[in-house]
Design a protein around this motif. Structure first.
Motif, PDB file in Angstrom:
ATOM      1  N   UNK A 250     -15.653 -50.770  29.750  1.00 33.38           N
ATOM      2  CA  UNK A 250     -15.296 -51.214  31.095  1.00 33.38           C
ATOM      3  C   UNK A 250     -13.968 -50.602  31.515  1.00 33.38           C
ATOM      4  N   UNK A 251     -13.819 -50.355  32.794  1.00 35.09           N
ATOM      5  CA  UNK A 251     -12.533 -49.977  33.362  1.00 35.09           C
ATOM      6  C   UNK A 251     -11.552 -51.135  33.172  1.00 35.09           C
ATOM      7  N   UNK A 252     -10.285 -50.831  32.924  1.00 35.71           N
ATOM      8  CA  UNK A 252      -9.288 -51.870  32.683  1.00 35.71           C
ATOM      9  C   UNK A 252      -9.205 -52.865  33.835  1.00 35.71           C
ATOM     10  N   UNK A 253      -9.219 -52.368  35.053  1.00 36.23           N
ATOM     11  CA  UNK A 253      -9.122 -53.245  36.216  1.00 36.23           C
ATOM     12  C   UNK A 253     -10.281 -54.235  36.240  1.00 36.23           C
ATOM     13  N   UNK A 254     -11.495 -53.746  35.995  1.00 40.69           N
ATOM     14  CA  UNK A 254     -12.663 -54.633  36.047  1.00 40.69           C
ATOM     15  C   UNK A 254     -12.683 -55.596  34.857  1.00 40.69           C
ATOM     16  N   UNK A 271       0.374 -56.067  30.395  1.00 39.93           N
ATOM     17  CA  UNK A 271       1.203 -54.866  30.270  1.00 39.93           C
ATOM     18  C   UNK A 271       0.631 -53.771  31.161  1.00 39.93           C
ATOM     19  N   UNK A 272       1.357 -52.669  31.348  1.00 44.52           N
ATOM     20  CA  UNK A 272       0.857 -51.593  32.225  1.00 44.52           C
ATOM     21  C   UNK A 272      -0.515 -51.079  31.788  1.00 44.52           C
ATOM     22  N   UNK A 273      -1.339 -50.771  32.778  1.00 43.62           N
ATOM     23  CA  UNK A 273      -2.649 -50.195  32.490  1.00 43.62           C
ATOM     24  C   UNK A 273      -2.470 -48.816  31.860  1.00 43.62           C
ATOM     25  N   UNK A 274      -3.365 -48.469  30.942  1.00 40.46           N
ATOM     26  CA  UNK A 274      -3.233 -47.234  30.172  1.00 40.46           C
ATOM     27  C   UNK A 274      -4.187 -46.144  30.628  1.00 40.46           C
ATOM     28  N   UNK A 275      -5.018 -46.453  31.616  1.00 38.02           N
ATOM     29  CA  UNK A 275      -5.932 -45.449  32.141  1.00 38.02           C
ATOM     30  C   UNK A 275      -7.052 -45.085  31.197  1.00 38.02           C
ATOM     31  N   UNK A 276      -7.490 -46.043  30.398  1.00 40.21           N
ATOM     32  CA  UNK A 276      -8.605 -45.767  29.497  1.00 40.21           C
ATOM     33  C   UNK A 276      -9.611 -46.911  29.565  1.00 40.21           C
ATOM     34  N   UNK A 277     -10.800 -46.679  29.051  1.00 38.63           N
ATOM     35  CA  UNK A 277     -11.844 -47.693  29.069  1.00 38.63           C
ATOM     36  C   UNK A 277     -11.575 -48.770  28.007  1.00 38.63           C
ATOM     37  N   UNK A 278     -12.069 -49.967  28.291  1.00 37.18           N
ATOM     38  CA  UNK A 278     -11.986 -51.075  27.347  1.00 37.18           C
ATOM     39  C   UNK A 278     -13.329 -51.214  26.635  1.00 37.18           C
ATOM     40  N   UNK A 301      -8.644 -52.028  22.135  1.00 40.34           N
ATOM     41  CA  UNK A 301      -8.185 -51.469  23.413  1.00 40.34           C
ATOM     42  C   UNK A 301      -7.405 -52.496  24.222  1.00 40.34           C
ATOM     43  N   UNK A 302      -7.686 -53.769  23.988  1.00 41.07           N
ATOM     44  CA  UNK A 302      -7.009 -54.844  24.704  1.00 41.07           C
ATOM     45  C   UNK A 302      -6.868 -56.033  23.765  1.00 41.07           C
ATOM     46  N   UNK A 303      -5.780 -56.773  23.957  1.00 39.18           N
ATOM     47  CA  UNK A 303      -5.567 -58.000  23.194  1.00 39.18           C
ATOM     48  C   UNK A 303      -5.384 -59.148  24.173  1.00 39.18           C
ATOM     49  N   UNK A 304      -6.278 -60.124  24.107  1.00 39.22           N
ATOM     50  CA  UNK A 304      -6.285 -61.269  25.021  1.00 39.22           C
ATOM     51  C   UNK A 304      -5.779 -62.495  24.282  1.00 39.22           C
ATOM     52  N   UNK A 305      -4.693 -63.079  24.759  1.00 39.13           N
ATOM     53  CA  UNK A 305      -4.154 -64.279  24.131  1.00 39.13           C
ATOM     54  C   UNK A 305      -3.265 -65.004  25.140  1.00 39.13           C
ATOM     55  N   UNK A 306      -2.233 -65.702  24.647  1.00 42.46           N
ATOM     56  CA  UNK A 306      -1.389 -66.482  25.564  1.00 42.46           C
ATOM     57  C   UNK A 306       0.017 -66.642  25.006  1.00 42.46           C
ATOM     58  N   UNK A 307       0.905 -67.105  25.878  1.00 48.71           N
ATOM     59  CA  UNK A 307       2.275 -67.499  25.526  1.00 48.71           C
ATOM     60  C   UNK A 307       3.148 -66.339  25.063  1.00 48.71           C
ATOM     61  N   UNK A 308       2.912 -65.144  25.592  1.00 51.37           N
ATOM     62  CA  UNK A 308       3.772 -64.017  25.255  1.00 51.37           C
ATOM     63  C   UNK A 308       5.120 -64.172  25.940  1.00 51.37           C
ATOM     64  N   UNK A 309       6.195 -63.988  25.181  1.00 50.69           N
ATOM     65  CA  UNK A 309       7.525 -63.936  25.760  1.00 50.69           C
ATOM     66  C   UNK A 309       7.750 -62.543  26.360  1.00 50.69           C
ATOM     67  N   UNK A 310       8.744 -62.444  27.190  1.00 50.89           N
ATOM     68  CA  UNK A 310       9.021 -61.182  27.896  1.00 50.89           C
ATOM     69  C   UNK A 310       9.093 -59.990  26.939  1.00 50.89           C
TER      70      UNK A 310
END
Length: 370
Positions: A250-254, A271-278, A301-310
């Motif tokens: 999938x495209x990162x945006x989608x 984080x910033x999009x990397x311009x690659x497929x997920x 390609x992506x890590x989905x979680x929560x509570x990330x500090x800056x």
């Protein structure tokens, strides 16, 4: 039905021994010996949830998060923890928490998140080591199959998606029965040589008691010879996080749009999009920043979680897309998991979902009604 019966069903899925050291899963208020009038499931056991249980005629609340983490020195209602405990005690309501032990099993919290994303080829992201044991025992050929089946029934012999796993090798055992014994084969006072099978099986360490009980029950010998060996192998079915694959890249945006839709989100911090497929997706319900390195190492390609500090977003380092969807949001479907488990086990018993939304985090988007 006793509350203990409900607890046993939950702990069959997620044994308490699998909780992290800092955790406080288990029965927090009430008694396991009480008759259960109904179960109310929720992500949190707040005062409002306790009162919801009372209104629905349920004297047991099963929550993911323990309402008590540390010791309570005073209980006078000065904070939300004490208020919940007071309400539970006053109304004779048992609170049972099933927290990081449910996070750490392959059919637990993270698997429900993976369901929402439609992931394939799921595996634990960071398996735990030191949780497995191996049993060696020696039995006459004629009873080998009987013993293997007894050990399998007691919970031994599972490796990944395979069950009934064992190894056997044939040899010859010797022994001499002393006075007062009742040997299964051979004679008292004479050395006997018996064709035997050495059987090996692996099992989770917390099942040692029942595996040994099955061994002694099924084995024909008066004195059973056996060895127990602790293994340092990773246990692939237990650990933190999960990793799997999307059916199609999938495209990162989608992908981010899918997260927003599937979890009912107002925003996704990323984080910033990397311009690659997920394609490969790592995930962890709740606070999961500690697994970023594991997600990168496993090629996600992506890590989905929560509570990330800056500053923890910087750990992506242009190697992976991090998507923070919120703590409650990532674990919201855990309540449905608990209900599904208990309803499957007790189809005619009252297992209800709390109507109280315990998430206190709100997001101002400017679209709210004035």
């Amino acid at each position: 039905m006793k509350i203990n019966t409900i607890i046993q069903a939950l702990e069959q899925l997620a044994p308490p021994v699998l909780q992290e050291q800092y955790d406080n899963a288990g029965l927090i208020t009430g008694s396991a010996s009480w008759e259960c009038t109904g179960v109310l499931c929720s992500l949190d056991a707040t005062e409002a949830v306790i009162l919801d249980a009372k209104a629905k005629g349920c004297n047991m609340v099963v929550a993911h998060h323990p309402i008590v983490f540390g010791g309570l020195k005073k209980i006078n209602g000065k904070n939300y923890v004490e208020k919940a405990v007071i309400a539970a005690i006053k109304n004779d309501i048992a609170i049972y928490a099933i927290h990081t032990n449910l996070d750490n099993v392959i059919q637990g919290v993270n698997n429900r998140i993976a369901d929402k994303l439609g992931l394939l080829n799921r595996k634990i992201l960071a398996p735990k080591a030191g949780l497995l044991m191996k049993l060696h025992s020696f039995v006459p050929h004629a009873q080998a199959e009987q013993l293997r089946n007894a050990l399998f029934a007691a919970g031994a012999g599972d490796i990944g998606q395979y069950s009934h796993c064992s190894f056997s090798v044939e040899g010859t055992g010797s022994f001499q029965a002393g006075e007062g014994t009742q040997p299964h084969v051979g004679s008292i006072g004479k050395t006997h040589f018996e064709p035997e099978s050495r059987i090996e099986v692996i099992f989770p360490a917390w099942r040692q008691q029942q595996v040994l009980a099955a061994l002694f029950e099924a084995h024909p010998y008066e004195e059973v010879a056996y060895d127990l060996v602790s293994l340092s192998n990773d246990y692939q079915d237990v650990g933190s996080g999960m990793i799997g694959e999307l059916p199609e890249p999938m495209d990162e945006f989608f992908f981010l749009q899918m997260l927003k839709t599937s979890f009912g989100l107002k925003i996704v911090r990323h984080t910033p999009l990397l311009g690659k497929k997920i394609k490969k997706v790592a995930l962890c319900g709740g606070s999961g920043s500690f697994l970023t390195g594991k997600a990168v190492a496993k090629g996600a390609d992506v890590y989905v979680s929560a509570d990330f500090k800056y500053h923890e977003f910087f750990d992506a380092n242009d190697r992976i897309l991090i998507a923070d969807i919120g703590h409650w949001e990532s674990e919201q479907y855990t309540t449905d998991l608990l209900i599904d488990v208990l309803q499957a086990k007790f189809p005619t018993f009252a297992v209800l979902k709390s109507e109280v939304k315990t998430n206190v985090v709100n997001y101002f988007t400017g679209e709210e009604s004035k």
